[in-house]
Design a protein around this motif. Sequence first.
Motif, PDB file in Angstrom:
ATOM      1  N   THR A   1       0.980  -1.087  -0.587  1.00  0.00           N
ATOM      2  CA  THR A   1       0.037  -0.055  -0.036  1.00  0.00           C
ATOM      3  C   THR A   1       0.916   1.294  -0.199  1.00  0.00           C
ATOM      4  N   ARG A   2       0.439   2.284  -0.757  1.00  0.00           N
ATOM      5  CA  ARG A   2       1.311   3.372  -0.646  1.00  0.00           C
ATOM      6  C   ARG A   2       0.608   4.114  -0.088  1.00  0.00           C
ATOM      7  N   VAL A   3       1.440   4.893   0.673  1.00  0.00           N
ATOM      8  CA  VAL A   3       0.994   5.927   1.777  1.00  0.00           C
ATOM      9  C   VAL A   3       1.484   7.530   1.469  1.00  0.00           C
ATOM     10  N   THR A   4       1.099   8.177   1.652  1.00  0.00           N
ATOM     11  CA  THR A   4       1.175  10.067   1.569  1.00  0.00           C
ATOM     12  C   THR A   4       0.478  10.655   2.464  1.00  0.00           C
ATOM     13  N   ILE A   5       1.507  11.211   2.707  1.00  0.00           N
ATOM     14  CA  ILE A   5       1.311  11.902   4.344  1.00  0.00           C
ATOM     15  C   ILE A   5       1.947  13.622   4.025  1.00  0.00           C
ATOM     16  N   VAL A   6       0.946  14.182   4.256  1.00  0.00           N
ATOM     17  CA  VAL A   6       1.395  15.906   4.056  1.00  0.00           C
ATOM     18  C   VAL A   6       0.428  16.124   5.268  1.00  0.00           C
ATOM     19  N   GLY A   7       1.267  17.549   6.007  1.00  0.00           N
ATOM     20  CA  GLY A   7       0.988  17.892   6.925  1.00  0.00           C
ATOM     21  C   GLY A   7       2.036  18.456   7.797  1.00  0.00           C
ATOM     22  N   PRO A   8       1.866  19.472   8.637  1.00  0.00           N
ATOM     23  CA  PRO A   8       3.517  19.951   9.000  1.00  0.00           C
ATOM     24  C   PRO A   8       4.357  18.976   9.741  1.00  0.00           C
ATOM     25  N   PRO A   9       5.723  20.058   9.214  1.00  0.00           N
ATOM     26  CA  PRO A   9       6.271  18.352   9.264  1.00  0.00           C
ATOM     27  C   PRO A   9       7.089  17.872  10.387  1.00  0.00           C
ATOM     28  N   ARG A  10       6.354  18.387  11.741  1.00  0.00           N
ATOM     29  CA  ARG A  10       6.986  18.109  12.939  1.00  0.00           C
ATOM     30  C   ARG A  10       5.954  16.329  13.393  1.00  0.00           C
ATOM     31  N   ALA A  11       4.744  16.746  12.537  1.00  0.00           N
ATOM     32  CA  ALA A  11       3.998  16.027  12.524  1.00  0.00           C
ATOM     33  C   ALA A  11       3.781  14.216  11.743  1.00  0.00           C
ATOM     34  N   ARG A  12       4.450  15.414  10.567  1.00  0.00           N
ATOM     35  CA  ARG A  12       5.180  13.882   8.838  1.00  0.00           C
ATOM     36  C   ARG A  12       6.266  13.303   9.894  1.00  0.00           C
ATOM     37  N   GLN A  13       6.895  14.146  10.579  1.00  0.00           N
ATOM     38  CA  GLN A  13       8.123  13.217  11.473  1.00  0.00           C
ATOM     39  C   GLN A  13       8.061  12.290  12.585  1.00  0.00           C
ATOM     40  N   TRP A  14       6.996  12.518  13.543  1.00  0.00           N
ATOM     41  CA  TRP A  14       6.857  11.861  14.097  1.00  0.00           C
ATOM     42  C   TRP A  14       5.735  10.661  14.144  1.00  0.00           C
ATOM     43  N   LEU A  15       4.867  10.379  12.382  1.00  0.00           N
ATOM     44  CA  LEU A  15       4.373  10.045  12.481  1.00  0.00           C
ATOM     45  C   LEU A  15       5.250   8.798  11.324  1.00  0.00           C
ATOM     46  N   MET A  16       6.260   8.891  10.920  1.00  0.00           N
ATOM     47  CA  MET A  16       7.302   8.315  10.255  1.00  0.00           C
ATOM     48  C   MET A  16       7.897   7.695  11.617  1.00  0.00           C
ATOM     49  N   ASP A  17       8.154   8.721  12.254  1.00  0.00           N
ATOM     50  CA  ASP A  17       9.037   7.190  13.865  1.00  0.00           C
ATOM     51  C   ASP A  17       7.874   6.240  14.268  1.00  0.00           C
TER      52      ASP A  17
ATOM     53  N   PRO B   1      -5.603  13.915  20.491  1.00  0.00           N
ATOM     54  CA  PRO B   1      -4.202  14.602  19.728  1.00  0.00           C
ATOM     55  C   PRO B   1      -3.742  14.696  20.093  1.00  0.00           C
ATOM     56  N   LEU B   2      -1.894  14.724  19.276  1.00  0.00           N
ATOM     57  CA  LEU B   2      -0.326  14.880  19.518  1.00  0.00           C
ATOM     58  C   LEU B   2      -0.524  16.318  20.248  1.00  0.00           C
ATOM     59  N   THR B   3      -0.263  16.360  20.993  1.00  0.00           N
ATOM     60  CA  THR B   3       0.267  17.520  21.854  1.00  0.00           C
ATOM     61  C   THR B   3       1.851  18.360  21.292  1.00  0.00           C
ATOM     62  N   GLU B   4       1.938  19.599  22.256  1.00  0.00           N
ATOM     63  CA  GLU B   4       3.377  20.562  21.465  1.00  0.00           C
ATOM     64  C   GLU B   4       4.396  19.198  22.070  1.00  0.00           C
ATOM     65  N   ASP B   5       4.166  18.595  23.088  1.00  0.00           N
ATOM     66  CA  ASP B   5       4.815  17.655  24.241  1.00  0.00           C
ATOM     67  C   ASP B   5       5.434  16.437  23.215  1.00  0.00           C
ATOM     68  N   ASP B   6       4.628  15.763  22.461  1.00  0.00           N
ATOM     69  CA  ASP B   6       4.644  14.826  21.953  1.00  0.00           C
ATOM     70  C   ASP B   6       5.681  15.179  20.616  1.00  0.00           C
ATOM     71  N   LEU B   7       5.594  16.594  20.074  1.00  0.00           N
ATOM     72  CA  LEU B   7       5.820  16.405  18.603  1.00  0.00           C
ATOM     73  C   LEU B   7       7.352  16.776  18.976  1.00  0.00           C
ATOM     74  N   ALA B   8       7.832  17.168  20.463  1.00  0.00           N
ATOM     75  CA  ALA B   8       8.987  18.098  20.962  1.00  0.00           C
ATOM     76  C   ALA B   8      10.008  16.664  21.457  1.00  0.00           C
ATOM     77  N   VAL B   9       9.456  15.617  21.147  1.00  0.00           N
ATOM     78  CA  VAL B   9      10.063  14.807  21.947  1.00  0.00           C
ATOM     79  C   VAL B   9      11.405  14.507  20.688  1.00  0.00           C
ATOM     80  N   PRO B  10      13.188  13.878  20.544  1.00  0.00           N
ATOM     81  CA  PRO B  10      13.396  13.770  19.076  1.00  0.00           C
ATOM     82  C   PRO B  10      13.251  11.886  19.184  1.00  0.00           C
ATOM     83  N   CYS B  11      13.343  11.887  17.888  1.00  0.00           N
ATOM     84  CA  CYS B  11      13.223  10.793  16.973  1.00  0.00           C
ATOM     85  C   CYS B  11      13.721  10.143  17.567  1.00  0.00           C
ATOM     86  N   ARG B  12      13.479   8.541  17.505  1.00  0.00           N
ATOM     87  CA  ARG B  12      14.853   7.618  18.955  1.00  0.00           C
ATOM     88  C   ARG B  12      14.849   6.269  17.214  1.00  0.00           C
ATOM     89  N   VAL B  13      14.291   6.076  15.736  1.00  0.00           N
ATOM     90  CA  VAL B  13      14.736   5.507  15.550  1.00  0.00           C
ATOM     91  C   VAL B  13      15.876   5.733  14.520  1.00  0.00           C
TER      92      VAL B  13
END
Length: 162
Positions: A65-81, A108-120
């Motif tokens: 399945t091809r998954v295309t995501i648009v939206g705020p960059p930090r939210a896209r980064q969080w979803l990829m993680d 809903p994701l919070t600013e705190d959720d999005l502020a956590v650095p990616c770990r993967v």
Amino acid sequence: MAMSTLSQQPWWMVPENFDTPMVVYLEEEQEEQIFGHNDAHLRCIEVHSQTLIQLESWFTARGQTRVTIVGPPRARQWLMDMICSVGSPDSCIRTRGRKMLQRVQSRPLTEDDLAVPCRVRPDTSCEPLAIGMSVTTLLELPLHPNLKSRDCFQFHWSSLYP
């Protein structure tokens, strides 16, 4: 109403949120694990992450399945993680990914959720062949003050492999 973290406009009114959409290919099993049977969780993930997610079945031998995501960059980064973590061969990272998935499905994701650095790290859990995922677009994000490195999502493009 969902507001962008950079302005008082709704996220979909900010043109930069549509630059460089993230595109990944997931195996059917992983798509169902994340988005639910018949994509039952897709809408709440979109709303809670302030993104637009398009799922397209591709006629490949592996039924991807091809998954295309648009939206705020930090939210896209969080979803990829989250996607990489859910599909990780490492049980600790996979458990963290499942918790992230439950979080975005339930509230809903919070600013705190999005502020956590990616770990993967790509060398441990996000190799396309290891989890049946191939990334076709590199997500380039500005360095957030809380992030220590820009190489958080350094993927191999599937087209580079025979």
